[in-house]
Write a protein that holds these residues in place. Structure first.
Motif, PDB file in Angstrom:
ATOM      1  N   ASP A   1       0.311 -17.544 -35.505  1.00 48.93           N
ATOM      2  CA  ASP A   1       0.722 -18.726 -36.262  1.00 48.93           C
ATOM      3  C   ASP A   1       0.461 -19.956 -35.382  1.00 48.93           C
ATOM      4  O   ASP A   1       0.796 -19.980 -34.211  1.00 48.93           O
ATOM      5  CB  ASP A   1       2.223 -18.603 -36.580  1.00 48.93           C
ATOM      6  CG  ASP A   1       2.708 -19.768 -37.418  1.00 48.93           C
ATOM      7  OD1 ASP A   1       1.900 -20.649 -37.728  1.00 48.93           O
ATOM      8  OD2 ASP A   1       3.903 -19.769 -37.752  1.00 48.93           O
ATOM      9  N   THR A   2      -0.164 -20.966 -35.942  1.00 48.58           N
ATOM     10  CA  THR A   2      -0.530 -22.108 -35.102  1.00 48.58           C
ATOM     11  C   THR A   2       0.630 -23.063 -34.854  1.00 48.58           C
ATOM     12  O   THR A   2       0.546 -23.908 -33.984  1.00 48.58           O
ATOM     13  CB  THR A   2      -1.697 -22.899 -35.718  1.00 48.58           C
ATOM     14  OG1 THR A   2      -1.364 -23.188 -37.069  1.00 48.58           O
ATOM     15  CG2 THR A   2      -2.978 -22.117 -35.644  1.00 48.58           C
ATOM     16  N   LYS A   3       1.709 -22.923 -35.617  1.00 44.37           N
ATOM     17  CA  LYS A   3       2.859 -23.799 -35.375  1.00 44.37           C
ATOM     18  C   LYS A   3       3.814 -23.162 -34.359  1.00 44.37           C
ATOM     19  O   LYS A   3       4.188 -22.011 -34.524  1.00 44.37           O
ATOM     20  CB  LYS A   3       3.632 -24.035 -36.674  1.00 44.37           C
ATOM     21  CG  LYS A   3       2.895 -24.942 -37.655  1.00 44.37           C
ATOM     22  CD  LYS A   3       3.744 -25.144 -38.907  1.00 44.37           C
ATOM     23  CE  LYS A   3       2.901 -25.735 -40.027  1.00 44.37           C
ATOM     24  NZ  LYS A   3       3.562 -25.641 -41.327  1.00 44.37           N
ATOM     25  N   PRO A   4       4.228 -23.937 -33.350  1.00 43.35           N
ATOM     26  CA  PRO A   4       5.188 -23.387 -32.393  1.00 43.35           C
ATOM     27  C   PRO A   4       6.471 -22.969 -33.118  1.00 43.35           C
ATOM     28  O   PRO A   4       6.966 -23.703 -33.973  1.00 43.35           O
ATOM     29  CB  PRO A   4       5.467 -24.559 -31.446  1.00 43.35           C
ATOM     30  CG  PRO A   4       4.356 -25.520 -31.643  1.00 43.35           C
ATOM     31  CD  PRO A   4       3.848 -25.331 -33.035  1.00 43.35           C
TER      32      PRO A   4
ATOM     33  N   VAL B   1       5.477 -22.826 -22.643  1.00 44.24           N
ATOM     34  CA  VAL B   1       4.968 -22.311 -21.373  1.00 44.24           C
ATOM     35  C   VAL B   1       3.672 -23.008 -20.993  1.00 44.24           C
ATOM     36  O   VAL B   1       2.611 -22.719 -21.512  1.00 44.24           O
ATOM     37  CB  VAL B   1       4.742 -20.782 -21.436  1.00 44.24           C
ATOM     38  CG1 VAL B   1       4.238 -20.274 -20.094  1.00 44.24           C
ATOM     39  CG2 VAL B   1       6.021 -20.077 -21.817  1.00 44.24           C
ATOM     40  N   GLU B   2       3.747 -23.952 -20.105  1.00 48.71           N
ATOM     41  CA  GLU B   2       2.553 -24.560 -19.546  1.00 48.71           C
ATOM     42  C   GLU B   2       1.999 -23.646 -18.471  1.00 48.71           C
ATOM     43  O   GLU B   2       2.660 -22.725 -18.019  1.00 48.71           O
ATOM     44  CB  GLU B   2       2.901 -25.903 -18.885  1.00 48.71           C
ATOM     45  CG  GLU B   2       3.080 -27.033 -19.853  1.00 48.71           C
ATOM     46  CD  GLU B   2       3.008 -28.362 -19.112  1.00 48.71           C
ATOM     47  OE1 GLU B   2       2.188 -28.474 -18.186  1.00 48.71           O
ATOM     48  OE2 GLU B   2       3.768 -29.263 -19.458  1.00 48.71           O
ATOM     49  N   LYS B   3       0.771 -23.960 -18.030  1.00 51.71           N
ATOM     50  CA  LYS B   3       0.223 -23.159 -16.940  1.00 51.71           C
ATOM     51  C   LYS B   3       1.086 -23.304 -15.693  1.00 51.71           C
ATOM     52  O   LYS B   3       1.251 -22.372 -14.938  1.00 51.71           O
ATOM     53  CB  LYS B   3      -1.220 -23.546 -16.670  1.00 51.71           C
ATOM     54  CG  LYS B   3      -2.178 -22.885 -17.645  1.00 51.71           C
ATOM     55  CD  LYS B   3      -3.607 -22.854 -17.146  1.00 51.71           C
ATOM     56  CE  LYS B   3      -4.470 -21.981 -18.067  1.00 51.71           C
ATOM     57  NZ  LYS B   3      -5.872 -21.927 -17.635  1.00 51.71           N
ATOM     58  N   ASP B   4       1.661 -24.476 -15.453  1.00 52.87           N
ATOM     59  CA  ASP B   4       2.543 -24.656 -14.293  1.00 52.87           C
ATOM     60  C   ASP B   4       3.714 -23.681 -14.360  1.00 52.87           C
ATOM     61  O   ASP B   4       4.076 -23.052 -13.365  1.00 52.87           O
ATOM     62  CB  ASP B   4       3.100 -26.084 -14.262  1.00 52.87           C
ATOM     63  CG  ASP B   4       2.050 -27.056 -13.748  1.00 52.87           C
ATOM     64  OD1 ASP B   4       0.974 -26.586 -13.335  1.00 52.87           O
ATOM     65  OD2 ASP B   4       2.317 -28.259 -13.778  1.00 52.87           O
ATOM     66  N   ASN B   5       4.300 -23.569 -15.544  1.00 50.08           N
ATOM     67  CA  ASN B   5       5.414 -22.649 -15.700  1.00 50.08           C
ATOM     68  C   ASN B   5       4.954 -21.206 -15.550  1.00 50.08           C
ATOM     69  O   ASN B   5       5.704 -20.348 -15.113  1.00 50.08           O
ATOM     70  CB  ASN B   5       6.075 -22.829 -17.072  1.00 50.08           C
ATOM     71  CG  ASN B   5       6.490 -24.270 -17.306  1.00 50.08           C
ATOM     72  OD1 ASN B   5       6.231 -25.132 -16.463  1.00 50.08           O
ATOM     73  ND2 ASN B   5       7.124 -24.531 -18.421  1.00 50.08           N
ATOM     74  N   ALA B   6       3.692 -20.969 -15.918  1.00 50.32           N
ATOM     75  CA  ALA B   6       3.147 -19.617 -15.803  1.00 50.32           C
ATOM     76  C   ALA B   6       3.191 -19.140 -14.357  1.00 50.32           C
ATOM     77  O   ALA B   6       3.320 -17.948 -14.097  1.00 50.32           O
ATOM     78  CB  ALA B   6       1.721 -19.575 -16.351  1.00 50.32           C
ATOM     79  N   VAL B   7       3.078 -20.072 -13.411  1.00 49.48           N
ATOM     80  CA  VAL B   7       3.140 -19.700 -11.992  1.00 49.48           C
ATOM     81  C   VAL B   7       4.473 -19.013 -11.688  1.00 49.48           C
ATOM     82  O   VAL B   7       4.512 -17.936 -11.084  1.00 49.48           O
ATOM     83  CB  VAL B   7       2.958 -20.936 -11.084  1.00 49.48           C
ATOM     84  CG1 VAL B   7       3.170 -20.572  -9.624  1.00 49.48           C
ATOM     85  CG2 VAL B   7       1.588 -21.564 -11.288  1.00 49.48           C
ATOM     86  N   ASP B   8       5.567 -19.612 -12.134  1.00 48.52           N
ATOM     87  CA  ASP B   8       6.887 -19.027 -11.899  1.00 48.52           C
ATOM     88  C   ASP B   8       7.028 -17.678 -12.595  1.00 48.52           C
ATOM     89  O   ASP B   8       7.554 -16.718 -12.046  1.00 48.52           O
ATOM     90  CB  ASP B   8       7.984 -19.969 -12.417  1.00 48.52           C
ATOM     91  CG  ASP B   8       7.972 -21.290 -11.652  1.00 48.52           C
ATOM     92  OD1 ASP B   8       7.508 -21.296 -10.500  1.00 48.52           O
ATOM     93  OD2 ASP B   8       8.416 -22.295 -12.218  1.00 48.52           O
TER      94      ASP B   8
ATOM     95  N   ASN C   1       0.963 -21.116 -28.367  1.00 46.74           N
ATOM     96  CA  ASN C   1       2.164 -21.420 -29.159  1.00 46.74           C
ATOM     97  C   ASN C   1       3.214 -22.087 -28.287  1.00 46.74           C
ATOM     98  O   ASN C   1       4.298 -21.547 -28.134  1.00 46.74           O
ATOM     99  CB  ASN C   1       2.666 -20.118 -29.797  1.00 46.74           C
ATOM    100  CG  ASN C   1       3.418 -20.401 -31.069  1.00 46.74           C
ATOM    101  OD1 ASN C   1       3.550 -21.536 -31.488  1.00 46.74           O
ATOM    102  ND2 ASN C   1       3.954 -19.357 -31.667  1.00 46.74           N
ATOM    103  N   PRO C   2       2.936 -23.255 -27.734  1.00 47.47           N
ATOM    104  CA  PRO C   2       1.732 -24.071 -27.988  1.00 47.47           C
ATOM    105  C   PRO C   2       0.622 -23.795 -26.973  1.00 47.47           C
ATOM    106  O   PRO C   2       0.832 -23.086 -25.986  1.00 47.47           O
ATOM    107  CB  PRO C   2       2.258 -25.489 -27.790  1.00 47.47           C
ATOM    108  CG  PRO C   2       3.277 -25.329 -26.698  1.00 47.47           C
ATOM    109  CD  PRO C   2       3.902 -23.976 -26.898  1.00 47.47           C
ATOM    110  N   ILE C   3      -0.534 -24.399 -27.242  1.00 49.56           N
ATOM    111  CA  ILE C   3      -1.653 -24.340 -26.299  1.00 49.56           C
ATOM    112  C   ILE C   3      -1.336 -25.288 -25.135  1.00 49.56           C
ATOM    113  O   ILE C   3      -0.973 -26.438 -25.366  1.00 49.56           O
ATOM    114  CB  ILE C   3      -2.966 -24.763 -27.003  1.00 49.56           C
ATOM    115  CG1 ILE C   3      -3.260 -23.803 -28.167  1.00 49.56           C
ATOM    116  CG2 ILE C   3      -4.124 -24.798 -26.013  1.00 49.56           C
ATOM    117  CD1 ILE C   3      -4.404 -24.254 -29.057  1.00 49.56           C
ATOM    118  N   PRO C   4      -1.440 -24.814 -23.883  1.00 40.43           N
ATOM    119  CA  PRO C   4      -1.095 -25.690 -22.745  1.00 40.43           C
ATOM    120  C   PRO C   4      -2.011 -26.911 -22.658  1.00 40.43           C
ATOM    121  O   PRO C   4      -3.212 -26.797 -22.914  1.00 40.43           O
ATOM    122  CB  PRO C   4      -1.285 -24.784 -21.519  1.00 40.43           C
ATOM    123  CG  PRO C   4      -1.331 -23.387 -22.040  1.00 40.43           C
ATOM    124  CD  PRO C   4      -1.859 -23.472 -23.436  1.00 40.43           C
TER     125      PRO C   4
END
Lengths: 333, 333
Positions: free
Chosen positions: A37-40, A47-54, B167-170
């Motif tokens: 689904d394209t809507k959050p 989850v940004e890539k920065d958060n992905a680090v954690d 969801n969302p795209i970073p």
């Protein structure tokens, strides 16, 4: 220890452990996909890539704890060294001794997993008398399992013996490094000083890549240069025969122990990355676990002129005369 | 042409064609494994890596003929441009016009397939009015299928929409290229002159990789540098979101047409590799198929400060100010 039967039993345990740990890594990656689904959705964390680090750091620790727990139940007398526990410890010394020891990287290719580039894996080695006797490398995103047990050969997905082309195994190219795939990693040391590791690597790489006749005779015109972001996968692809040469500094024992076992059981050679004073004549010693400096050559067959080992040693010397000494030591000493 | 229904039908045909062509590549690779018996059998041809070059060239031609034949039966009115047929033709011009055209690389990552490194694939694009409307990339060794049809999004293995994290795209990292995975290829041009493409690439790469503050403000401290040996796979991994930036010169339209379709349908941006006179203000135009110069940015979401497109354009400019102009033209003019 260990009898052949014991080792076989430990090997089966290690392969299953690799599969299970790899599934944990894959589950963690898939939990970040989100729905199609394209809507959050409201319940979903941003989850940004920065958060992905954690997130990935947390999974790394959890998977190491999972592996350590399973080992401690099955083999309570064995030693255990893992990347995460080591990093948090006080010592930076080489801690492996002659006792049976598990040496584990729960996640090699951490940056790749953060970005969800498929070249990440779990790496599990069982070491006896300082020598890796069992190696298991599993890359769950591409479902590739590489494994080896001393004296039993190296295997892909438990059914295909390594190297893949083996009837016969091709000799090293007569004009190596020409004709070879050369694999290396840029690493984390990005200081831009002429004597920093980055510039030493760049100079070495350009020598390996440049056309024959250039760079004062050092131009190596390799067939290709590859960087995957995982030392463990580099070693596995050397064992497969896909990469002819892997040259790297800065890895730790858990990055390479399983891969070295797999490469050696496939018939490959591992020595030091740093050229000795006399690269053309110095003896070619096996790489020391813990040295942080590695040069690997793929399994080779004999040619009409050379034994397999002669072809590999010739390739080692041709690399040594083109690369600079790298400056990696253990932080503790 | 083409109605939505027609396009959907052509898409289904292209996906199946990609799978079938990929299986032909994989069969060829597996035929080289030999049995797991360590003794050469008398009936087995001795296949060195040198000989593998000829073998792979032959398969390349056969797979292109297979694809061309299937297309000609199903869509006899469509044009067809393939790597192998183009290479043997008299013209080096850009031959695609506004008519519906199939643009096919039967094997991208030829060197990888020769060495049996898994990053090789078949690349099939269907182009209308100079724009790729359908893209299919299939890497059979790792069983990864990437596909897209104009207006229908991009997909991995037909079920997982791209980019994977959605969801969302970073957004693009605020300090890009820091935090980004940067992908590039060394290529075949290995002349060691200060103004040759190899040295231009090396200088650009070191700028992208070096620590922040170094190289007169050009140090980009990217999170990782990757080289896979396949432009098509690089683009597919950008569409996946795994690679943030791909920068390359020297590719041909069949190397990139399918990948560009997949990347654009996933929400990525493709422009030219070569920085304009004013990299900070020049308009960011879509890359021209046939230009041989590409800079791709992964699909991005908006941040609190920028739209998705703004973040991508900022990243393009940050790359442009760090890279040198590459010198690739069409052999014909």
């Amino acid at each position: 220890m260990a009898s052949t039967e014991e080792l076989q039993s430990i090997y089966q345990f290690a392969v299953q452990l690799g599969k299970d740990a790899g599934q944990l890594l894959l589950q963690s990656v898939k939990s970040r996909y989100g729905s199609t689904d394209t809507k959050p959705s409201h319940s979903q964390e941003f989850v940004e890539k920065d958060n992905a680090v954690d997130l990935v750091t947390k999974v790394d620790e959890e998977v190491e704890a999972f592996i350590k727990h399973r080992v401690s139940i099955e083999y309570p007398s064995h030693q255990f060294i893992g990347e995460e526990t080591y990093s948090k410890g006080a010592s930076r010394n080489y801690l492996i001794d002659e006792r049976p020891t598990w040496c584990v990287d729960p996640l090699d290719g951490t940056v790749n997993m953060i970005h969800i580039f498929p070249m990440f894996c779990v790496s599990i080695a069982f070491i006896v008398d300082h020598k890796p006797a069992i190696g298991v490398v599993y890359a769950p995103f591409v479902d590739q399992m590489f494994s080896a047990c001393k004296g039993r050969g190296a295997w892909m997905n438990e059914t295909q013996q390594l190297p893949l082309v083996r009837n016969p195994i091709p000799p090293m190219p007569a004009s190596a490094p020409k004709g070879c795939i050369f694999s290396f990693e840029w690493g984390k040391d990005r200081r831009d000083s002429p004597d920093g590791n980055m510039q030493r690597k760049v100079e070495s790489l350009v020598n390996m890549a440049a056309e024959i006749g250039s760079r004062g005779g050092k131009g190596g015109m390799v067939h290709g240069v590859r960087s995957l972001g995982s030392a463990t996968m580099d070693l596995a692809y050397c064992a497969m025969g896909a990469f002819d040469i892997w040259w790297e500094g800065g890895c730790w024992e858990w990055d390479v122990a399983a891969g070295i076992c797999i490469l050696q059981e496939a018939g490959g050679l591992v020595t030091t990355a740093n050229p000795p004073d006399d690269p053309l004549k110095a003896p070619i010693e096996p790489a020391k676990l813990g040295s942080r400096l590695y040069l690997a050559i793929r399994p080779a067959g004999p040619s009409s002129d050379e034994s397999a080992r002669q072809g590999q040693e010739r390739t080692v010397r041709e690399v040594w005369r083109r690369v600079r000494t790298l400056d990696y030591s253990r932080p503790g000493g």
